[in-house]
Design a protein around this motif. Structure first.
Motif, PDB file in Angstrom:
ATOM      1  N   LEU A  77       0.832  -1.207   0.000  1.00  0.00           N
ATOM      2  CA  LEU A  77       0.000   0.000   0.000  1.00  0.00           C
ATOM      3  C   LEU A  77       0.865   1.255   0.000  1.00  0.00           C
ATOM      4  CD1 LEU A  77      -2.946  -0.794   2.453  1.00  0.00           C
ATOM      5  CD2 LEU A  77      -3.168   0.001   0.087  1.00  0.00           C
ATOM      6  N   ARG A  78       1.882   1.251   0.827  1.00  0.00           N
ATOM      7  CA  ARG A  78       2.755   2.427   0.912  1.00  0.00           C
ATOM      8  C   ARG A  78       3.453   2.697  -0.414  1.00  0.00           C
ATOM      9  NH1 ARG A  78       5.590   1.250   5.455  1.00  0.00           N
ATOM     10  NH2 ARG A  78       7.584   0.637   4.554  1.00  0.00           N
ATOM     11  N   ASN A  79       3.799   1.633  -1.112  1.00  0.00           N
ATOM     12  CA  ASN A  79       4.547   1.799  -2.353  1.00  0.00           C
ATOM     13  C   ASN A  79       3.664   1.857  -3.589  1.00  0.00           C
ATOM     14  OD1 ASN A  79       7.655   1.717  -1.911  1.00  0.00           O
ATOM     15  ND2 ASN A  79       6.785   0.307  -0.406  1.00  0.00           N
ATOM     16  N   SER A  80       2.352   1.948  -3.375  1.00  0.00           N
ATOM     17  CA  SER A  80       1.420   2.172  -4.474  1.00  0.00           C
ATOM     18  C   SER A  80       0.995   3.628  -4.555  1.00  0.00           C
ATOM     19  CB  SER A  80       0.182   1.278  -4.307  1.00  0.00           C
ATOM     20  OG  SER A  80       0.537  -0.089  -4.361  1.00  0.00           O
ATOM     21  N   ALA A  81       1.525   4.453  -3.671  1.00  0.00           N
ATOM     22  CA  ALA A  81       1.190   5.884  -3.653  1.00  0.00           C
ATOM     23  C   ALA A  81       2.459   6.694  -3.871  1.00  0.00           C
ATOM     24  CB  ALA A  81       0.553   6.254  -2.311  1.00  0.00           C
ATOM     25  N   PRO A  82       2.459   7.623  -4.840  1.00  0.00           N
ATOM     26  CA  PRO A  82       3.681   8.383  -5.149  1.00  0.00           C
ATOM     27  C   PRO A  82       4.263   9.116  -3.952  1.00  0.00           C
ATOM     28  CG  PRO A  82       1.998   8.756  -6.819  1.00  0.00           C
ATOM     29  CD  PRO A  82       1.335   7.990  -5.726  1.00  0.00           C
ATOM     30  N   THR A 115       4.410   8.254  -0.898  1.00  0.00           N
ATOM     31  CA  THR A 115       5.024   7.414   0.145  1.00  0.00           C
ATOM     32  C   THR A 115       5.904   6.305  -0.410  1.00  0.00           C
ATOM     33  OG1 THR A 115       3.004   6.061   0.211  1.00  0.00           O
ATOM     34  CG2 THR A 115       3.189   7.852   1.828  1.00  0.00           C
ATOM     35  N   SER A 116       5.969   6.149  -1.727  1.00  0.00           N
ATOM     36  CA  SER A 116       6.737   5.036  -2.290  1.00  0.00           C
ATOM     37  C   SER A 116       8.236   5.293  -2.194  1.00  0.00           C
ATOM     38  CB  SER A 116       6.344   4.785  -3.747  1.00  0.00           C
ATOM     39  OG  SER A 116       6.686   5.897  -4.544  1.00  0.00           O
ATOM     40  N   SER A 117       8.987   4.185  -2.217  1.00  0.00           N
ATOM     41  CA  SER A 117      10.446   4.231  -2.104  1.00  0.00           C
ATOM     42  C   SER A 117      11.045   3.345  -3.184  1.00  0.00           C
ATOM     43  CB  SER A 117      10.867   3.742  -0.713  1.00  0.00           C
ATOM     44  OG  SER A 117      12.169   3.212  -0.702  1.00  0.00           O
ATOM     45  N   VAL A 118      12.020   3.866  -3.918  1.00  0.00           N
ATOM     46  CA  VAL A 118      12.684   3.059  -4.945  1.00  0.00           C
ATOM     47  C   VAL A 118      13.327   1.829  -4.313  1.00  0.00           C
ATOM     48  CG1 VAL A 118      14.549   3.048  -6.627  1.00  0.00           C
ATOM     49  CG2 VAL A 118      13.059   5.029  -6.463  1.00  0.00           C
ATOM     50  N   ARG A 119      13.930   1.999  -3.151  1.00  0.00           N
ATOM     51  CA  ARG A 119      14.578   0.870  -2.472  1.00  0.00           C
ATOM     52  C   ARG A 119      13.556  -0.208  -2.126  1.00  0.00           C
ATOM     53  NH1 ARG A 119      15.790  -1.055   2.661  1.00  0.00           N
ATOM     54  NH2 ARG A 119      17.883  -2.000   2.840  1.00  0.00           N
ATOM     55  N   GLU A 120      12.410   0.188  -1.562  1.00  0.00           N
ATOM     56  CA  GLU A 120      11.396  -0.797  -1.182  1.00  0.00           C
ATOM     57  C   GLU A 120      10.786  -1.468  -2.404  1.00  0.00           C
ATOM     58  OE1 GLU A 120       8.698   1.302   1.384  1.00  0.00           O
ATOM     59  OE2 GLU A 120       9.979   1.004   3.152  1.00  0.00           O
ATOM     60  N   HIS A 178      -0.470   2.539 -12.394  1.00  0.00           N
ATOM     61  CA  HIS A 178      -0.991   2.385 -13.758  1.00  0.00           C
ATOM     62  C   HIS A 178      -1.334   3.778 -14.286  1.00  0.00           C
ATOM     63  CE1 HIS A 178      -2.806   0.366 -17.146  1.00  0.00           C
ATOM     64  NE2 HIS A 178      -3.986   0.923 -16.918  1.00  0.00           N
ATOM     65  N   ILE A 179      -0.726   4.172 -15.413  1.00  0.00           N
ATOM     66  CA  ILE A 179      -0.927   5.501 -16.002  1.00  0.00           C
ATOM     67  C   ILE A 179      -1.432   5.309 -17.432  1.00  0.00           C
ATOM     68  CG2 ILE A 179       0.140   7.752 -16.426  1.00  0.00           C
ATOM     69  CD1 ILE A 179       2.443   6.836 -14.563  1.00  0.00           C
ATOM     70  N   PRO A 180      -2.749   5.076 -17.609  1.00  0.00           N
ATOM     71  CA  PRO A 180      -3.280   4.806 -18.951  1.00  0.00           C
ATOM     72  C   PRO A 180      -3.418   6.033 -19.833  1.00  0.00           C
ATOM     73  CG  PRO A 180      -5.048   4.761 -17.344  1.00  0.00           C
ATOM     74  CD  PRO A 180      -3.780   4.950 -16.567  1.00  0.00           C
ATOM     75  N   GLU A 181      -3.424   7.217 -19.212  1.00  0.00           N
ATOM     76  CA  GLU A 181      -3.511   8.457 -19.980  1.00  0.00           C
ATOM     77  C   GLU A 181      -2.115   9.076 -20.065  1.00  0.00           C
ATOM     78  OE1 GLU A 181      -6.240   9.131 -21.432  1.00  0.00           O
ATOM     79  OE2 GLU A 181      -7.548   7.741 -20.340  1.00  0.00           O
TER      80      GLU A 181
END
Length: 402
Positions: free
Chosen positions: A67-72, A74-79, A121-124
């Motif tokens: 959940l944390r890494n599905s939101a810009p 709160t996400s972390s490249v390392r995680e 997911h960025i469909p636009e």
């Protein structure tokens, strides 16, 4: 001198059928579904036999991390890098579990098809370094999984369609086409996972006549509110919503959301119907005096059902009125949600895929077994009428173990 292909590679293109495990972990973030199937043939001639199914749940810690890494924000490249491998390990455990349930050895397995976990997911089209692109990211690396199992794996199904201007979703309609197309009935196939998606199958449809789209939230908002109010990861049997009252005024306002008013093709996910949407809903509900948790859950449950019916009435009914609506996914177990669908769609019958010989929880996992099988058959499985792609193409990347 040519090298001999390993036996597991040779089996991919030999014989009349394949043993395949399909893996699905969806936007509900509850765990991994694994289905062991035996597949023969291709397209409308495909024969599928489900041999075993397991649900391999996520731990609370893993779910929170996803959940944390599905939101810009709160996400972390390392995680994300760590999760990419950790999920592959969990997928391997799920494959072992479904094989054990079926009493089959791993060396009898020909192929694995895995969707991976969608984190964004960025469909636009969105701006990126001087141009605009569409994009999607599913983690749980298929190459790691192939080498953990010693079995060929097909993953990353969405990218090829998006490269051709498609939305990369939904992907289930190809499975709906090969499994559910009927010579005389026009059928609607509704899958209610975290997001709800609807496939339209005209009677005796050809692939180019099939279309589908995400109607909006499925269980995602219901689950989040059940967790917040009742400390439960979902509303069991819809019992909490059944005790509440639907606020029709708030429901009508919610149905004017821009996503519902946008014509297909379209797809969505947690980026849209996630925490921010739920927060806005609660603010509106409280401002309107709708403070009872049961009433709030009843209204959100009605939003899922009403948005499906509104999508049908607005974008489907004129051209392809349904003879039946067939429902799969976790939402089929929510009695309140199913009763609302029956009310909105009456007199069209609403049935479970169980009535057609398929476990409603296993459908999406079976789909990814089929998509992997068809890649090896050289059969395109994106449907341009569904995704908006410029043409049909092969979906998935084949990863081979040593």
């Amino acid at each position: 001198m040519a090298l001999a292909l390993p036996v597991c590679w040779q089996r991919l293109w030999r014989g009349s059928g394949r043993w395949v495990v399909g893996l699905m972990s969806g936007t509900s973030l509850d765990g991994v579904d694994a289905a062991l199937v035996y597949l023969e043939g291709s397209g409308r001639e495909l024969q599928l036999s489900l041999k075993a199914f397991v649900h391999h749940p996520f731990s609370d810690a893993l779910r929170a991390l996803l959940l944390r890494n599905s939101a810009p924000e709160t996400s972390s490249v390392r995680e994300l890098a760590l999760l990419n491998v950790r999920l592959a390990q969990l997928y391997a455990e799920a494959v072992e579990a479904v094989l054990a349930r079926a009493g089959r050895a791993r060396d009898t397995l020909d192929l694995v098809g895995m969707h991976g976990q969608t984190v964004y997911h960025i469909p636009e089209a969105a701006p990126c370094a001087g141009t605009s692109v569409t994009a999607t990211l599913q983690i749980g690396d298929p190459s790691v999984l192939a080498n953990l199992l010693g079995v060929p794996v097909v993953g990353d199904f969405r990218q090829a369609d998006m490269a051709l201007g498609g939305q990369g979703a939904p992907l289930v309609p190809y499975f709906d086409y090969v499994y559910f197309t009927h010579p005389t009935e026009t059928r609607g196939l509704l899958n209610i996972g975290g997001i709800a998606n609807l496939t339209i199958l005209p009677a005796n449809a050809a692939p180019e006549q099939v279309y589908a789209f995400d109607t909006g939230p499925g269980n995602m908002l219901i689950d989040a509110l059940a967790q917040q109010h009742f400390g439960r990861p979902y509303d069991p049997d819809g019992r909490y919503a059944a005790r509440g009252r639907i606020d029709e005024n708030l429901l009508a306002e919610l149905l004017y959301d821009p996503y519902f008013l946008k014509p297909p093709p379209k797809s969505t996910g947690r980026e849209y119907f996630g925490a921010a949407f739920l927060t806005a809903f609660l603010e509106k509900a409280n401002a309107m005096g709708l403070t009872d948790p049961h009433d709030q859950l009843a209204t959100l449950t009605a939003l899922t059902a009403a948005s499906v019916y509104q999508a049908y009435a607005r974008y489907v009914r004129t051209h392809h009125p349904f003879d039946v609506l067939i429902v799969s996914g976790g939402g089929v177990h929510n009695r309140t949600l199913m009763a609302l669908l029956e009310r909105y769609f009456s007199p069209i019958p609403v049935r479970s895929v169980a009535d057609y010989g398929l476990d409603p929880d296993a459908k999406e996992a079976c789909c990814f077994a089929v998509l992997a099988h068809e890649l090896l058959n050289g059969v395109p499985t994106n449907l341009p009428g569904v995704t908006g792609a410029r043409r049909a193409t092969l979906l998935g990347k084949l990863c081979l173990p040593a």
